[in-house]
Design a protein around this motif. Sequence first.
Motif, PDB file in Angstrom:
ATOM      1  N   LYS A  46       3.156  10.241  -9.765  1.00 30.77           N
ATOM      2  CA  LYS A  46       2.341  10.564 -10.936  1.00 30.77           C
ATOM      3  C   LYS A  46       1.698  11.943 -10.797  1.00 30.77           C
ATOM      4  CE  LYS A  46      -1.745   8.976 -13.434  1.00 30.77           C
ATOM      5  NZ  LYS A  46      -2.890   8.056 -13.379  1.00 30.77           N
ATOM      6  N   ALA A  47       1.096  12.217  -9.647  1.00 31.68           N
ATOM      7  CA  ALA A  47       0.372  13.470  -9.443  1.00 31.68           C
ATOM      8  C   ALA A  47       1.313  14.647  -9.157  1.00 31.68           C
ATOM      9  CB  ALA A  47      -0.620  13.315  -8.289  1.00 31.68           C
ATOM     10  N   ARG A  48       2.467  14.345  -8.550  1.00 31.90           N
ATOM     11  CA  ARG A  48       3.433  15.366  -8.164  1.00 31.90           C
ATOM     12  C   ARG A  48       2.813  16.406  -7.223  1.00 31.90           C
ATOM     13  NH1 ARG A  48       7.721  13.863 -10.571  1.00 31.90           N
ATOM     14  NH2 ARG A  48       9.050  15.690 -10.336  1.00 31.90           N
ATOM     15  N   HIS A  49       1.840  15.937  -6.440  1.00 33.10           N
ATOM     16  CA  HIS A  49       1.126  16.811  -5.508  1.00 33.10           C
ATOM     17  C   HIS A  49       0.481  15.919  -4.452  1.00 33.10           C
ATOM     18  CE1 HIS A  49      -2.122  19.473  -4.106  1.00 33.10           C
ATOM     19  NE2 HIS A  49      -1.318  20.475  -4.492  1.00 33.10           N
ATOM     20  N   PHE A  50       0.758  16.195  -3.185  1.00 35.48           N
ATOM     21  CA  PHE A  50       0.248  15.344  -2.119  1.00 35.48           C
ATOM     22  C   PHE A  50      -1.281  15.317  -2.080  1.00 35.48           C
ATOM     23  CE2 PHE A  50       4.583  15.655  -0.594  1.00 35.48           C
ATOM     24  CZ  PHE A  50       4.802  14.440   0.030  1.00 35.48           C
ATOM     25  N   GLY A  51      -1.919  16.459  -2.198  1.00 36.47           N
ATOM     26  CA  GLY A  51      -3.377  16.520  -2.127  1.00 36.47           C
ATOM     27  C   GLY A  51      -4.052  15.774  -3.260  1.00 36.47           C
TER      28      GLY A  51
ATOM     29  N   LEU B  26      11.132  14.085  -6.809  1.00 36.00           N
ATOM     30  CA  LEU B  26      11.666  12.845  -6.266  1.00 36.00           C
ATOM     31  C   LEU B  26      13.171  13.009  -6.125  1.00 36.00           C
ATOM     32  CD1 LEU B  26       9.826  10.096  -8.363  1.00 36.00           C
ATOM     33  CD2 LEU B  26       9.197  11.020  -6.130  1.00 36.00           C
ATOM     34  N   THR B  27      13.730  12.370  -5.135  1.00 42.89           N
ATOM     35  CA  THR B  27      15.184  12.332  -5.005  1.00 42.89           C
ATOM     36  C   THR B  27      15.719  11.338  -6.043  1.00 42.89           C
ATOM     37  OG1 THR B  27      15.151  10.514  -3.416  1.00 42.89           O
ATOM     38  CG2 THR B  27      15.046  12.770  -2.509  1.00 42.89           C
ATOM     39  N   PRO B  28      17.028  11.318  -6.289  1.00 46.74           N
ATOM     40  CA  PRO B  28      17.579  10.284  -7.179  1.00 46.74           C
ATOM     41  C   PRO B  28      17.223   8.872  -6.694  1.00 46.74           C
ATOM     42  CG  PRO B  28      19.207  11.994  -6.829  1.00 46.74           C
ATOM     43  CD  PRO B  28      18.062  12.285  -5.881  1.00 46.74           C
ATOM     44  N   GLU B  29      17.244   8.671  -5.374  1.00 49.29           N
ATOM     45  CA  GLU B  29      16.854   7.356  -4.824  1.00 49.29           C
ATOM     46  C   GLU B  29      15.376   7.102  -5.070  1.00 49.29           C
ATOM     47  OE1 GLU B  29      20.388   8.929  -2.658  1.00 49.29           O
ATOM     48  OE2 GLU B  29      18.432   9.794  -3.085  1.00 49.29           O
ATOM     49  N   GLY B  30      14.579   8.166  -4.975  1.00 47.10           N
ATOM     50  CA  GLY B  30      13.151   8.043  -5.248  1.00 47.10           C
ATOM     51  C   GLY B  30      12.883   7.620  -6.681  1.00 47.10           C
ATOM     52  N   ASP B  31      13.660   8.162  -7.609  1.00 40.71           N
ATOM     53  CA  ASP B  31      13.521   7.750  -9.012  1.00 40.71           C
ATOM     54  C   ASP B  31      13.802   6.257  -9.180  1.00 40.71           C
ATOM     55  OD1 ASP B  31      12.762  10.184 -10.219  1.00 40.71           O
ATOM     56  OD2 ASP B  31      14.850  10.836 -10.366  1.00 40.71           O
ATOM     57  N   GLN B  32      14.834   5.764  -8.505  1.00 39.69           N
ATOM     58  CA  GLN B  32      15.160   4.328  -8.585  1.00 39.69           C
ATOM     59  C   GLN B  32      14.061   3.487  -7.961  1.00 39.69           C
ATOM     60  OE1 GLN B  32      19.064   4.037  -6.707  1.00 39.69           O
ATOM     61  NE2 GLN B  32      19.899   3.522  -8.707  1.00 39.69           N
ATOM     62  N   VAL B  33      13.604   3.893  -6.789  1.00 36.48           N
ATOM     63  CA  VAL B  33      12.564   3.134  -6.082  1.00 36.48           C
ATOM     64  C   VAL B  33      11.275   3.121  -6.888  1.00 36.48           C
ATOM     65  CG1 VAL B  33      11.118   3.089  -4.002  1.00 36.48           C
ATOM     66  CG2 VAL B  33      13.589   3.427  -3.799  1.00 36.48           C
ATOM     67  N   LEU B  34      10.982   4.201  -7.601  1.00 33.61           N
ATOM     68  CA  LEU B  34       9.755   4.264  -8.396  1.00 33.61           C
ATOM     69  C   LEU B  34       9.693   3.134  -9.418  1.00 33.61           C
ATOM     70  CD1 LEU B  34       7.123   5.688  -9.118  1.00 33.61           C
ATOM     71  CD2 LEU B  34       8.468   7.225 -10.594  1.00 33.61           C
ATOM     72  N   GLY B  35      10.794   2.869 -10.094  1.00 29.86           N
ATOM     73  CA  GLY B  35      10.813   1.753 -11.054  1.00 29.86           C
ATOM     74  C   GLY B  35      10.546   0.425 -10.386  1.00 29.86           C
ATOM     75  N   TRP B  36      11.183   0.202  -9.250  1.00 27.61           N
ATOM     76  CA  TRP B  36      10.957  -1.046  -8.516  1.00 27.61           C
ATOM     77  C   TRP B  36       9.517  -1.122  -8.013  1.00 27.61           C
ATOM     78  CZ3 TRP B  36      15.914   0.291  -5.440  1.00 27.61           C
ATOM     79  CH2 TRP B  36      17.046  -0.119  -6.156  1.00 27.61           C
ATOM     80  N   ALA B  37       9.014   0.000  -7.512  1.00 28.49           N
ATOM     81  CA  ALA B  37       7.651   0.031  -6.974  1.00 28.49           C
ATOM     82  C   ALA B  37       6.645  -0.340  -8.055  1.00 28.49           C
ATOM     83  CB  ALA B  37       7.341   1.408  -6.402  1.00 28.49           C
TER      84      ALA B  37
ATOM     85  N   ASP C 198       0.823  -1.208   0.000  1.00 28.11           N
ATOM     86  CA  ASP C 198       0.000   0.000   0.000  1.00 28.11           C
ATOM     87  C   ASP C 198       0.859   1.261   0.000  1.00 28.11           C
ATOM     88  OD1 ASP C 198       0.782  -0.635   2.641  1.00 28.11           O
ATOM     89  OD2 ASP C 198      -0.930   0.405   3.506  1.00 28.11           O
ATOM     90  N   LYS C 199       1.971   1.246   0.695  1.00 29.65           N
ATOM     91  CA  LYS C 199       2.876   2.402   0.728  1.00 29.65           C
ATOM     92  C   LYS C 199       3.525   2.610  -0.651  1.00 29.65           C
ATOM     93  CE  LYS C 199       2.225   2.721   5.194  1.00 29.65           C
ATOM     94  NZ  LYS C 199       1.341   1.634   5.472  1.00 29.65           N
ATOM     95  N   LEU C 200       3.833   1.523  -1.333  1.00 32.45           N
ATOM     96  CA  LEU C 200       4.374   1.633  -2.697  1.00 32.45           C
ATOM     97  C   LEU C 200       3.324   2.220  -3.643  1.00 32.45           C
ATOM     98  CD1 LEU C 200       6.318  -1.741  -2.966  1.00 32.45           C
ATOM     99  CD2 LEU C 200       7.288   0.551  -2.627  1.00 32.45           C
ATOM    100  N   GLU C 201       2.075   1.834  -3.451  1.00 39.80           N
ATOM    101  CA  GLU C 201       0.998   2.404  -4.261  1.00 39.80           C
ATOM    102  C   GLU C 201       0.848   3.896  -3.980  1.00 39.80           C
ATOM    103  OE1 GLU C 201      -2.194  -0.274  -3.212  1.00 39.80           O
ATOM    104  OE2 GLU C 201      -1.841  -1.480  -5.014  1.00 39.80           O
ATOM    105  N   TYR C 202       0.980   4.300  -2.725  1.00 40.01           N
ATOM    106  CA  TYR C 202       0.959   5.723  -2.369  1.00 40.01           C
ATOM    107  C   TYR C 202       2.073   6.451  -3.105  1.00 40.01           C
ATOM    108  CZ  TYR C 202      -1.872   4.662   1.884  1.00 40.01           C
ATOM    109  OH  TYR C 202      -2.832   4.263   2.781  1.00 40.01           O
ATOM    110  N   PHE C 203       3.259   5.864  -3.076  1.00 37.15           N
ATOM    111  CA  PHE C 203       4.423   6.492  -3.688  1.00 37.15           C
ATOM    112  C   PHE C 203       4.237   6.642  -5.197  1.00 37.15           C
ATOM    113  CE2 PHE C 203       8.883   6.106  -5.313  1.00 37.15           C
ATOM    114  CZ  PHE C 203       9.274   7.383  -4.952  1.00 37.15           C
ATOM    115  N   ILE C 204       3.723   5.622  -5.841  1.00 36.55           N
ATOM    116  CA  ILE C 204       3.470   5.678  -7.284  1.00 36.55           C
ATOM    117  C   ILE C 204       2.467   6.790  -7.594  1.00 36.55           C
ATOM    118  CG2 ILE C 204       2.438   4.438  -9.244  1.00 36.55           C
ATOM    119  CD1 ILE C 204       3.618   1.842  -7.913  1.00 36.55           C
ATOM    120  N   ALA C 205       1.401   6.872  -6.819  1.00 31.23           N
ATOM    121  CA  ALA C 205       0.389   7.909  -7.040  1.00 31.23           C
ATOM    122  C   ALA C 205       0.983   9.303  -6.838  1.00 31.23           C
ATOM    123  CB  ALA C 205      -0.799   7.696  -6.103  1.00 31.23           C
TER     124      ALA C 205
END
Length: 79
Positions: A13-18, A56-67, A3-10
Amino acid sequence: MIDKLEYFIALAKARHFGRAAEELGITQPTLSAGIKQLEDQLGVMLVQRGSRFQSLTPEGDQVLGWARRIVGDTRAMRE
């Protein structure tokens, strides 16, 4: 953690928390807490924040692909 990975993907994509929270049908504080928990579990910052989403941080970009792969595989397994 899925579920946290799904949050991160969303959020990525949205580039906005709200907007991401609205898309997921959850509150913005729930989304923020979930992203923070994911960061704590992985031991890296995934999102650059100020008073709002910056990038996203550089690490965030990497995690996004895995997520995306993990969530996609999980959805396929459920089907």
